[in-house]
Each structure stands twice: as structure tokens, then as C-alpha cells.
Design a protein around this motif. Structure first.
Motif, short mmCIF file in Angstrom:
data_model
loop_
_atom_site.label_atom_id
_atom_site.label_comp_id
_atom_site.label_asym_id
_atom_site.label_seq_id
_atom_site.Cartn_x
_atom_site.Cartn_y
_atom_site.Cartn_z
N VAL A 90 7.21 54.49 -46.71
CA VAL A 90 6.17 53.64 -47.42
C VAL A 90 5.87 52.68 -46.22
O VAL A 90 6.83 52.19 -45.56
CB VAL A 90 7.12 53.17 -48.71
CG1 VAL A 90 6.10 51.83 -48.94
CG2 VAL A 90 7.04 53.99 -49.54
N PRO A 91 4.60 52.45 -46.05
CA PRO A 91 4.17 51.32 -45.29
C PRO A 91 4.77 50.17 -45.07
O PRO A 91 4.97 49.48 -44.05
CB PRO A 91 2.56 51.34 -45.53
CG PRO A 91 2.14 52.57 -46.11
CD PRO A 91 3.26 52.91 -46.85
N ALA A 92 4.99 49.65 -46.43
CA ALA A 92 5.87 48.55 -46.38
C ALA A 92 7.24 48.36 -45.72
O ALA A 92 7.71 47.34 -45.26
CB ALA A 92 6.10 48.06 -47.92
N PHE A 93 7.83 49.34 -45.36
CA PHE A 93 8.92 49.73 -44.76
C PHE A 93 8.86 50.50 -43.72
O PHE A 93 9.52 51.33 -43.29
CB PHE A 93 10.07 50.35 -45.53
CG PHE A 93 10.52 49.62 -46.83
CD1 PHE A 93 11.29 48.43 -46.66
CD2 PHE A 93 10.07 50.13 -48.11
CE1 PHE A 93 11.48 47.68 -47.73
CE2 PHE A 93 10.29 49.29 -49.11
CZ PHE A 93 11.29 47.99 -49.18
N ALA A 94 7.91 49.92 -42.61
CA ALA A 94 7.35 50.56 -41.39
C ALA A 94 8.55 50.72 -40.62
O ALA A 94 9.52 49.87 -40.44
CB ALA A 94 6.25 49.74 -40.78
N GLY A 95 8.73 51.69 -39.97
CA GLY A 95 9.85 52.08 -38.76
C GLY A 95 11.13 52.75 -39.42
O GLY A 95 11.96 53.19 -38.44
N GLY A 96 11.32 52.82 -40.50
CA GLY A 96 12.32 53.55 -41.14
C GLY A 96 13.92 52.90 -41.28
O GLY A 96 14.70 53.33 -41.82
#
Length: 275
Positions: free
Chosen positions: A24-30
Motif C-alpha cells: 500500500v502506498p501509505a506504507f512505502a518502503g515495506g
């Protein structure tokens, strides 16, 4: 769907399983956390790189609260994709770090995502399936226990507290961070505002009660501090800058914070005795 009706959120197994929240883009980076934004830039638009840096900084905030880390054994409870466990090993000099997650898909992803780090540090970084209230670790086997934005999912906080006291060595320390309700009345109000509470993805644990539970399990010097002023507003500003994110329900977290219903906290506690 009426505008005032919260959307449906997939159940816990689905959102961390086939849905894979890390995409999900809101949690970029993992890293899958809201981030610690104290040092985020204010004079320009926030970038995805800024967002990822805040997620890493939230881990560093917790890891610093563990005190001495060099040469010690650690466990992360609720490790997700395992990037925080790998960061802990890389930057804080642990002898070993074990990442635990209750979801088998997440454990497999963590092993794959951190394959290079595991190969570079044989026997020092591993990922295992395990619940917060049933850790697959021997008694007194770690010096440090940390958890980043996972405890809001724990179904059995007293069980987690007892397990933390069991697996920590004498003189060891627990440090965790996540969002909690500010009181019982707030806990009852949260499901009406946030769909993650309404659908049971997040559980409305009360901050002071979590701290008391850690003490009741035998941990000492329990400390709690709120850091919401360095989380919610800047996170919401980031969401508002990204077109595909601006209308998502995560923006309601700032509303809940401003209404005094929840905050973001760091808790630490020690295992009594001399190391």
C-alpha cells in the motif's frame, strides 16, 4: 456507501496475508508503520524517500531506548517484512536478532526480502513464526525485546507481558511503540471513527493499562511517553500530498488524535536482576 460510514477493512489474516499491506502506498518502503517525523523537512513537499526515512527513524527511536545493544541477543515481536530486524542487526551491533511474526506469509516474505542480510550474517538474523503470547523461544534467552507498531494487534496483552518477562534475561529490556487509546471512554469511541477498530484489525488497548500489565507480569521501571506530536500531523500532511492517498481512511487517525481518543506511545520496561 454513506459518506459517514467507515469502509470495510479486511481481517488481520488477509491484510497481512494475501493482501500484503506492505504494497500500500501509505506504507512505502515495506516497514509498515506510521513513522516518526520529528526531523522530517517542513519547507518543501514530502517525498516517498522522506516517508521511508520516517519509518526507519521510528525503529531507531525504539532501538535507542533499549540502551546497550552491542553483542546482545534480541527478538522483534511482530516483525512483518523483517526490515526493522535487519536494520537493528546492521546498525546496532546485536549478536543476534530473531524476528517473530504470527502470519506465515509475512515470515516467508521476511526471509526472502532479507536473504542477502541473512547470508551475510549466518546464524545472526532469522525469522520465525510465533505469536506475541506464545513466543517459540527458551526461557531467559534474549537481552532485548522490541516491537514496532504491532501491539495494537495483540489479542492477549497479559499473555504478551508474561512471555516478555519469561524470555528476557535478568537485566534485559523491552521497548515497544505503537498507538493506543487514551482511556476506556476513548476506546469505546474509536470504532465509530476508524474502520480498523470497527472491523477488529486494531484493538483499542488503553495505554496506561498496557503499562500496568507489563508491571503486573513482573517487569520493573515501566515507563511510557507520548510521541504523537511527531507522528500524526506530518503523516497526514504526507497523505494529503499524494493524490491516490488523500481520501483514504488513514487520515482519520489525525482526527482521532485531535479529539484525544488515541496517541502514539513508546513504552519501556526492564527485567529485574543483574545481567
Amino acid at each position: 456507501m454513506p459518506a459517514d460510514q467507515p469502509p470495510t477493512v479486511p481481517p488481520l489474516d488477509q491484510i497481512y496475508g494475501e493482501f500484503d499491506l506492505s504494497t500500500v502506498p501509505a506504507f512505502a518502503g515495506g516497514f509498515i508503520n506510521f513513522g516518526y517525523w520529528a526531523d522530517a523537512p517542513t519547507g518543501r513537499p514530502l517525498t516517498e524517500a522522506d516517508r521511508i526515512a520516517t519509518e526507519q527513524e521510528l525503529y531507531r527511536l525504539v532501538l535507542r531506548d533499549l540502551g546497550r545493544t552491542e553483542g546482545r541477543d534480541a527478538v522483534e515481536v511482530g516483525c512483518g517484512l523483517g526490515l526493522g530486524s535487519a536494520l537493528a542487526l546492521r546498525e546496532y551491533g546485536f549478536a543476534s536478532v530473531t524476528g517473530l511474526d504470527v502470519h506465515p506469509d509475512q515470515v516467508e516474505r521476511a526471509r526472502e526480502r532479507n536473504a542477502d542480510a541473512r547470508a551475510a550474517h549466518p546464524d545472526r538474523l532469522e525469522y520465525r513464526r510465533g505469536a506475541a503470547e506464545r513466543m517459540p523461544l527458551p526461557d531467559a534467552s534474549v537481552d532485548c525485546l522490541f516491537s514496532v507498531e504491532a501491539a495494537q494487534h495483540f489479542p492477549d496483552v497479559p499473555g504478551f507481558a508474561r512471555e516478555a518477562a519469561r524470555v528476557l534475561r535478568a537485566g534485559g529490556r523491552l521497548a515497544l511503540t505503537t498507538f493506543f487509546a487514551t482511556g476506556q471512554e476513548a476506546a469505546r469511541a474509536l470504532p465509530g471513527l476508524l474502520p480498523t477498530y470497527a472491523d477488529g484489525l486494531d484493538l483499542a488497548h488503553v495505554a496506561d493499562e498496557v503499562a500496568a500489565t507489563l508491571a503486573a507480569a513482573g517487569l520493573s521501571d515501566v515507563r511510557i511517553r507520548a510521541i504523537g506530536e511527531s507522528v500524526w500531523a506530518a503523516y497526514d500532511r504526507y497523505l494529503g500530498q499524494v493524490p491516490e492517498l488523500c481520501d483514504l481512511w488513514p487520515r482519520r487517525f489525525l482526527t482521532a488524535y485531535e479529539k484525544g481518543l488515541l496517541d502514539y506511545y513508546v513504552l519501556t520496561a526492564d527485567r529485574p536482576g543483574s545481567p
